[in-house]
Design a protein around this motif. Structure first.
Motif, mmCIF file in Angstrom:
data_model
loop_
_atom_site.group_PDB
_atom_site.id
_atom_site.type_symbol
_atom_site.label_atom_id
_atom_site.label_comp_id
_atom_site.label_asym_id
_atom_site.label_seq_id
_atom_site.Cartn_x
_atom_site.Cartn_y
_atom_site.Cartn_z
ATOM 1 N N GLU A 328 0.825 -1.203 0.000
ATOM 2 C CA GLU A 328 0.000 0.000 0.000
ATOM 3 C C GLU A 328 0.866 1.262 0.000
ATOM 4 O O GLU A 328 0.524 2.270 -0.635
ATOM 5 C CB GLU A 328 -0.927 0.004 1.219
ATOM 6 C CG GLU A 328 -1.944 -1.130 1.247
ATOM 7 C CD GLU A 328 -2.971 -1.050 0.140
ATOM 8 O OE1 GLU A 328 -2.920 -0.103 -0.663
ATOM 9 O OE2 GLU A 328 -3.839 -1.938 0.062
ATOM 10 N N ILE A 329 1.984 1.229 0.708
ATOM 11 C CA ILE A 329 2.868 2.397 0.746
ATOM 12 C C ILE A 329 3.506 2.621 -0.618
ATOM 13 O O ILE A 329 3.599 3.753 -1.107
ATOM 14 C CB ILE A 329 3.946 2.223 1.836
ATOM 15 C CG1 ILE A 329 3.292 2.054 3.209
ATOM 16 C CG2 ILE A 329 4.884 3.425 1.859
ATOM 17 C CD1 ILE A 329 4.266 1.733 4.322
ATOM 18 N N VAL A 330 3.957 1.532 -1.253
ATOM 19 C CA VAL A 330 4.555 1.643 -2.590
ATOM 20 C C VAL A 330 3.528 2.163 -3.592
ATOM 21 O O VAL A 330 3.815 3.048 -4.405
ATOM 22 C CB VAL A 330 5.117 0.278 -3.044
ATOM 23 C CG1 VAL A 330 5.551 0.338 -4.503
ATOM 24 C CG2 VAL A 330 6.297 -0.134 -2.164
ATOM 25 N N ILE A 331 2.309 1.631 -3.523
ATOM 26 C CA ILE A 331 1.251 2.047 -4.449
ATOM 27 C C ILE A 331 0.928 3.521 -4.252
ATOM 28 O O ILE A 331 0.815 4.292 -5.220
ATOM 29 C CB ILE A 331 -0.004 1.175 -4.244
ATOM 30 C CG1 ILE A 331 0.258 -0.254 -4.738
ATOM 31 C CG2 ILE A 331 -1.210 1.778 -4.960
ATOM 32 C CD1 ILE A 331 -0.819 -1.248 -4.333
ATOM 33 N N ASN A 332 0.762 3.933 -2.993
ATOM 34 C CA ASN A 332 0.426 5.333 -2.720
ATOM 35 C C ASN A 332 1.490 6.272 -3.269
ATOM 36 O O ASN A 332 1.198 7.292 -3.892
ATOM 37 C CB ASN A 332 0.279 5.544 -1.213
ATOM 38 C CG ASN A 332 -0.972 6.315 -0.852
ATOM 39 O OD1 ASN A 332 -1.946 6.325 -1.595
ATOM 40 N ND2 ASN A 332 -0.948 6.970 0.279
ATOM 41 N N THR A 333 2.755 5.923 -3.032
ATOM 42 C CA THR A 333 3.857 6.784 -3.445
ATOM 43 C C THR A 333 3.981 6.852 -4.959
ATOM 44 O O THR A 333 4.108 7.940 -5.536
ATOM 45 C CB THR A 333 5.182 6.274 -2.835
ATOM 46 O OG1 THR A 333 5.048 6.233 -1.402
ATOM 47 C CG2 THR A 333 6.339 7.178 -3.195
ATOM 48 N N GLY A 369 11.543 0.268 6.967
ATOM 49 C CA GLY A 369 11.462 0.632 8.382
ATOM 50 C C GLY A 369 10.161 1.298 8.775
ATOM 51 O O GLY A 369 10.041 1.792 9.898
ATOM 52 N N VAL A 370 9.156 1.313 7.881
ATOM 53 C CA VAL A 370 7.896 2.012 8.144
ATOM 54 C C VAL A 370 6.796 0.987 8.444
ATOM 55 O O VAL A 370 6.617 0.029 7.696
ATOM 56 C CB VAL A 370 7.470 2.870 6.933
ATOM 57 C CG1 VAL A 370 6.176 3.617 7.246
ATOM 58 C CG2 VAL A 370 8.571 3.836 6.545
ATOM 59 N N LYS A 371 6.082 1.220 9.527
ATOM 60 C CA LYS A 371 4.942 0.378 9.866
ATOM 61 C C LYS A 371 3.735 1.265 10.177
ATOM 62 O O LYS A 371 3.873 2.405 10.589
ATOM 63 C CB LYS A 371 5.262 -0.511 11.068
ATOM 64 C CG LYS A 371 6.336 -1.553 10.789
ATOM 65 C CD LYS A 371 6.542 -2.464 11.987
ATOM 66 C CE LYS A 371 7.585 -3.526 11.674
ATOM 67 N NZ LYS A 371 7.825 -4.418 12.841
ATOM 68 N N MET A 591 -1.223 13.204 19.297
ATOM 69 C CA MET A 591 -0.788 12.018 18.564
ATOM 70 C C MET A 591 -1.199 12.144 17.098
ATOM 71 O O MET A 591 -2.103 12.898 16.748
ATOM 72 C CB MET A 591 -1.409 10.764 19.176
ATOM 73 C CG MET A 591 -1.121 10.562 20.652
ATOM 74 S SD MET A 591 0.592 10.094 20.976
ATOM 75 C CE MET A 591 0.574 8.391 20.404
ATOM 76 N N VAL A 592 -0.531 11.384 16.259
ATOM 77 C CA VAL A 592 -0.878 11.368 14.842
ATOM 78 C C VAL A 592 -0.708 9.947 14.312
ATOM 79 O O VAL A 592 0.245 9.243 14.669
ATOM 80 C CB VAL A 592 -0.005 12.347 14.029
ATOM 81 C CG1 VAL A 592 1.465 12.008 14.131
ATOM 82 C CG2 VAL A 592 -0.454 12.380 12.568
ATOM 83 N N PHE A 593 -1.677 9.523 13.508
ATOM 84 C CA PHE A 593 -1.545 8.241 12.814
ATOM 85 C C PHE A 593 -0.698 8.496 11.575
ATOM 86 O O PHE A 593 -1.209 8.921 10.534
ATOM 87 C CB PHE A 593 -2.914 7.686 12.432
ATOM 88 C CG PHE A 593 -2.849 6.274 11.898
ATOM 89 C CD1 PHE A 593 -2.837 5.203 12.759
ATOM 90 C CD2 PHE A 593 -2.778 6.027 10.537
ATOM 91 C CE1 PHE A 593 -2.766 3.897 12.279
ATOM 92 C CE2 PHE A 593 -2.704 4.743 10.047
ATOM 93 C CZ PHE A 593 -2.693 3.673 10.921
ATOM 94 N N ALA A 594 0.595 8.296 11.726
ATOM 95 C CA ALA A 594 1.514 8.671 10.647
ATOM 96 C C ALA A 594 2.666 7.683 10.519
ATOM 97 O O ALA A 594 3.737 8.028 10.033
ATOM 98 C CB ALA A 594 2.059 10.074 10.890
ATOM 99 N N GLY A 595 2.466 6.472 10.959
ATOM 100 C CA GLY A 595 3.506 5.475 10.815
ATOM 101 C C GLY A 595 4.461 5.463 11.991
ATOM 102 O O GLY A 595 4.648 6.451 12.685
ATOM 103 N N VAL A 596 5.040 4.303 12.212
ATOM 104 C CA VAL A 596 6.059 4.112 13.244
ATOM 105 C C VAL A 596 7.339 3.711 12.534
ATOM 106 O O VAL A 596 7.339 2.793 11.701
ATOM 107 C CB VAL A 596 5.628 3.025 14.245
ATOM 108 C CG1 VAL A 596 6.721 2.794 15.281
ATOM 109 C CG2 VAL A 596 4.330 3.428 14.924
ATOM 110 N N PHE A 597 8.432 4.394 12.844
ATOM 111 C CA PHE A 597 9.687 4.191 12.129
ATOM 112 C C PHE A 597 10.669 3.385 12.989
ATOM 113 O O PHE A 597 10.786 3.616 14.197
ATOM 114 C CB PHE A 597 10.301 5.535 11.744
ATOM 115 C CG PHE A 597 9.365 6.407 10.947
ATOM 116 C CD1 PHE A 597 8.711 5.907 9.836
ATOM 117 C CD2 PHE A 597 9.116 7.722 11.312
ATOM 118 C CE1 PHE A 597 7.836 6.685 9.098
ATOM 119 C CE2 PHE A 597 8.245 8.517 10.597
ATOM 120 C CZ PHE A 597 7.603 7.992 9.480
ATOM 121 N N SER A 598 11.359 2.472 12.353
ATOM 122 C CA SER A 598 12.304 1.613 13.061
ATOM 123 C C SER A 598 13.453 1.252 12.132
ATOM 124 O O SER A 598 13.489 1.692 10.979
ATOM 125 C CB SER A 598 11.598 0.341 13.547
ATOM 126 O OG SER A 598 11.048 -0.380 12.440
#
Length: 915
Positions: A328-333, A369-371, A591-598
């Motif tokens: 979904e992230i690849v498609i959106n981008t 690294g994005v969830k 707070m924001v629903f904007a992904g968690v980075f790791s």
């Protein structure tokens, strides 16, 4: 007989006639077999399973389900041989009961054994160069002009600004025996540009002022005012939210709410209002966490997502769900910024565009690294709050340490709900006081009133006697009691155990009990409990003082905290409570629903996109057809996203500016210069005006990527300012108005219809930003979504601020092709259905807004019906009614009331369409 055994026996006999080392000629022996048996499914016209056998390179590469199909010298390792010799009829190639004759299998087998020699230059077809496509090529400029030149080749003056757009349009029109239409009436133009730029109608005063202003820059000043309005971002932010499928719920069956998704929506609106340069807009959405634009990264996770409880607990299900997230992230981008359907290469090479299977995973690696998830919004203010909270937490630990030291000094053992025994040296006493200074915290209610089941005072007698019993004449008083059937002061010394016969203080965490014995008695121990039946453990006193004496003036400390310790403890606890309250405020950060980075994990190449068929890791890299940027596999998460943004937002990227320019054009005219706005690839449509598209893209970049600059160029052009009237001759040549011989009028979008209804009746709430208002009685979950029919206060805000339920159309305006955020909506389709008219005429919403419009007319114009009708026409349609309209409307109002006329106006094409 086993098929492979049959083939082996045939080969033994056949080999006597043809020696195994007899050279197999590809052109003479092999290709005829492939032509006859395989080309119908695996050649130029069709490539089932992504496998093509008429081109050397493609044949050796293999299809979607395998690696290399032909491995020179290795029969067992060549899937081609495995497939033609298989016993499985569903797997065997070519399909059919018999398969290949044994003699032909022998030829193919020996050909592979001998090294699979396929000479160069003998193929009967050629691979199409998929990179040779207009959208992959650098931006070009129209003939006879350069990017900055101001004269044509013949030395004449060049058209500048909006006139350049008109020059491109006229050229195509003249080539098709067409011409621009006459200018639209000034009333139509101002209503058009208001609806277009801010999604609201002009007021009668604004229309009148423009019609009277005959200055050369009148149009320009109207446009500048609209672009400076906060309503501009609300209108154009909605267009972008359609593209990235923004919603306030997760989607799928559970469809639970995302309570903190809205900061991304507000970021988009703000970015359009601020005219954030588009290249910066890209950077902020891909790595806003590094730019103090944390909410912008909500872009990465706007799509639907499964929650942990919806994913199978087995590892395979988790791996598949993770692949879906990344997809979904690849498609959106790729769809939003590049106008390419890169997601189609998840399972195989793209069927149309120059995007390989490996390209997909190289793009996916940028987001390793994005969830999906939410986090505190990073900002300077929040950083300061965090620093202050850390200082307070340090002080809190110091207080807890000192309180524990006091407990240690007081020799206080940990209290027990069932029984606590406090022995002491025998003493004569008539009064015993038990003072509670603190109790344990309730799991959900926090600090609440302490409770004592039974309090026993044991006499110093050879036979232990509880002299606290009321039956022996002992009286008890308390600091205060919370009374109920279960909890009464007299229960504390009635000799009966359990919570149902207990005393409860009326003060959270504190209270005292004072026992007066019938006569002075020698005592040696106190026993007390919270619940001797061991059913409850809450409300348990944890810090206390036990005193006794012959009189209240001569009380002796027996156990627990001393007076000095109590005073210090109270001071510390008051400080602790104040700190805890302050910490609660500081820790309630937005707070924001904007992904968690790791830390990124390796991205394996997955055959057929199957996480159970992993190959070698693929490093982050841009699409091979458009660049050669590749990162090291150890590159940190944020650096990966920055590198990707640098490449996408580069002026040298041939797609980025074209895609956004085309979107802006579409949102002005209804159809883009490329009619497939998220697909500028080979399966998309070709541009109707390619030179105009490229000139606008170049001008976009030259202007500093300013979207508002594009608006000014477009809406101030003669092309945009044309009449919308239909000319039969032109209609016969260009019925779809792709060549723009007139302005293509279209119906307003659902949000603009709702907002405009509220605007003309004066009920529109102008509050901006923040959590969305409800369109349904539930905000998410499995309980269904009953619609709200009557709105007030926040429910009368602009529709862009509604809490958007994914896959659940709004009850009235959802019928007007309003996207449900299930998929990206790069271009809203416009249908015409009976339900639209029924909703807009009979819904509670329309009836209430009609009543409000009628009430406004009556209030502002008085009792004269004709004055009221004229007022409504000016508000809703920006004109006076014609004589016959006035007569008809007056008759309608007299028979059915003014609100009925308002309903009719709200349903008229003149109100619903951009003129």
């Amino acid at each position: 007989m086993n098929r492979q055994l049959s083939i082996l026996l045939f080969s033994l006999f056949y080999g006597s006639a043809i020696a195994a080392d007899t050279p197999v000629d590809f052109v003479k022996d092999v290709r005829p077999i492939l032509q006859q048996r395989c080309y119908s499914c695996h050649a130029e016209q069709k490539q089932k399973s992504g496998f093509r056998l008429d081109i050397k390179a493609s044949a050796f590469d293999g299809g979607d389900g395998y690696g290399a199909a032909i491995v020179a010298g290795d029969v067992d390792g060549s899937p081609l041989i495995e497939l033609v010799t298989s016993d499985d009829e569903d797997m065997r190639m070519p399909p059919g009961a018999d398969g290949l004759p044994a003699a032909e299998i022998d030829i193919l087998t020996r050909w592979v054994q001998q090294g699979a020699v396929w000479p160069d230059g003998v193929d009967l077809a050629q691979l199409e160069d998929r990179t040779d496509h207009w959208s992959f090529k650098p931006l070009s400029f129209p003939p006879k002009e350069s990017a900055t030149g101001q004269t044509t080749d013949d030395g004449g003056p060049r058209p500048a600004g909006a006139d350049r757009i008109d020059a491109f349009i006229r050229e195509k029109l003249e080539a098709n025996d067409l011409a621009l239409s006459a200018p639209a009436p000034r009333r139509d133009w101002i209503r058009r540009v208001y609806f277009d730029l801010i999604g609201l109608p002009p007021t009668p005063a604004q229309v009148a002022a423009f019609e009277q202003d005959q200055s050369d820059d009148a149009h320009r000043r109207v446009v500048d005012q609209l672009l400076a309005s906060q309503h501009y971002g609300e209108r154009w932010g909605q267009h972008w939210l359609d593209v990235v499928r923004y919603a306030d719920t997760h989607g799928f069956e559970v469809n639970t709410t995302r309570p903190n998704a809205w900061p991304y929506r507000d970021y988009v609106i703000e970015a359009f209002n601020n005219d954030t340069p588009y290249d910066q807009f890209i950077h902020e959405q891909l790595h806003g966490d590094s730019l103090q634009k944390d909410a912008a990264t909500g872009f990465l996770v706007t799509a639907a997502a499964l929650l942990p409880g919806q994913i199978g607990k087995d590892d395979a299900s988790k791996r598949l769900a993770r692949q879906d997230e990344l997809a979904e992230i690849v498609i959106n981008t790729s769809d939003a910024f590049l106008g390419l359907s890169v997601g189609c290469a998840r399972c195989h090479d793209h069927k149309f565009d120059a995007v390989s299977h490996e390209d997909y995973f190289a793009m996916q690696a940028f987001f390793s690294g994005v969830k999906y998830g939410e986090r505190p919004i990073a900002s300077v203010e929040n950083d300061e709050r965090t620093a202050e909270a850390e200082k307070l937490e340090t002080r809190l630990r110091e207080i807890d340490t000192e309180l524990q030291q006091q407990i240690d000094l007081a020799n206080l053992a940990e209290t027990n709900p069932q029984l606590n025994r406090l022995p002491f040296a025998a003493m004569d006493a008539r009064f015993v006081r038990f003072t509670i200074h603190d109790c344990n915290r309730h799991p959900s209610l926090g600090l609440i009133e302490p409770c004592v089941d039974e309090f026993e005072i044991i006499a110093a007698d050879p036979v232990e006697t509880n002299v606290a019993l009321a039956s022996l004449g002992t009286k008890v008083t308390a600091s205060g009691s919370r009374t109920s059937d279960k909890h009464r002061l007299e229960h504390v010394n009635d000799g009966q155990y359990g919570n149902s016969r207990s005393w409860m203080s009326d003060t959270a965490g504190r209270g005292w009990l004072l026992f007066e014995l019938a006569e002075p008695t020698s005592i040696q121990r106190v026993d007390w409990s919270r619940d001797r039946q061991q059913k409850l453990g809450d409300r348990l006193p944890t810090m206390f003082t036990l005193e006794a004496g012959p009189s209240l003036d001569a009380m002796q400390h027996l156990a627990g905290l001393t007076d000095e310790q109590v005073k210090r403890s109270l001071t510390l606890r008051e400080e602790k409570e104040a700190i805890e309250q302050k910490l609660a405020q500081l820790n309630s950060r937005p707070m924001v629903f904007a992904g968690v980075f790791s830390k990124p994990v390796p991205t394996p190449f997955l055959r057929r996109g199957d996480p159970e068929q992993p190959g070698e890791p693929v490093p982050p890299a841009v699409l091979s057809a458009l660049g050669d940027i590749q990162l090291d596999e150890e590159t940190p998460d944020q650096e990966r996203r920055i590198a990707l943004a640098d490449w996408i937002a580069s002026p040298d990227n041939p797609l980025t500016a074209r895609v956004m320019v085309n979107r802006v054009w579409q949102w002005h005219f209804g159809t883009g210069l490329v009619a497939t706005p998220s697909d500028l690839g080979r399966s998309g449509e070709r541009p109707s005006h390619p030179l105009l598209l490229d000139w606008l893209a170049s001008e976009f970049i030259r202007s500093g990527w300013s979207v508002k600059h594009l608006h000014r160029l477009i809406v101030l052009s003669t092309t945009y300012g044309q009449s919308n009237q239909i000319d039969p001759h032109s209609q016969g040549i260009d019925a779809d108005v792709r060549l723009l011989w007139r302005f293509p009028s279209r119906r307003l979008e659902a949000e603009a219809i709702r907002d405009s209804m509220l605007a003309v009746n004066g009920r529109l709430n102008g509050t901006t930003g923040g959590p969305g208002f409800d369109l349904f009685k539930s905000r998410g979950g499995l309980s269904g979504f009953p619609p709200i029919e009557s709105f007030s206060n926040k429910g009368l805000r602009r529709m862009v601020y509604a809490h958007k339920i994914r896959m659940e159309p709004e009850s009235v305006f959802g019928a007007f092709d309003c996207p449900d955020a299930g998929q990206s909506t790069a271009r809203r389709q416009q249908s015409t259905t009976p339900i639209q008219a029924l909703n807009l005429f009979n819904s509670v919403f329309t009836i209430e807004q009609s009543d409000a419009l009628a009430s406004r007319a009556e209030t502002e114009m008085g009792p004269d019906v004709k004055d009221q009708i004229r007022f409504i026409y000016r508000l809703a349609l920006a004109r006076e009614p014609e004589a016959d309209e006035l007569e008809t409307a007056e008759s309608l109002v007299i028979q059915h009331g003014l609100p009925t006329l308002c309903r009719a106006i709200y349903n008229s094409n003149e109100f619903l369409f951009i003129p």
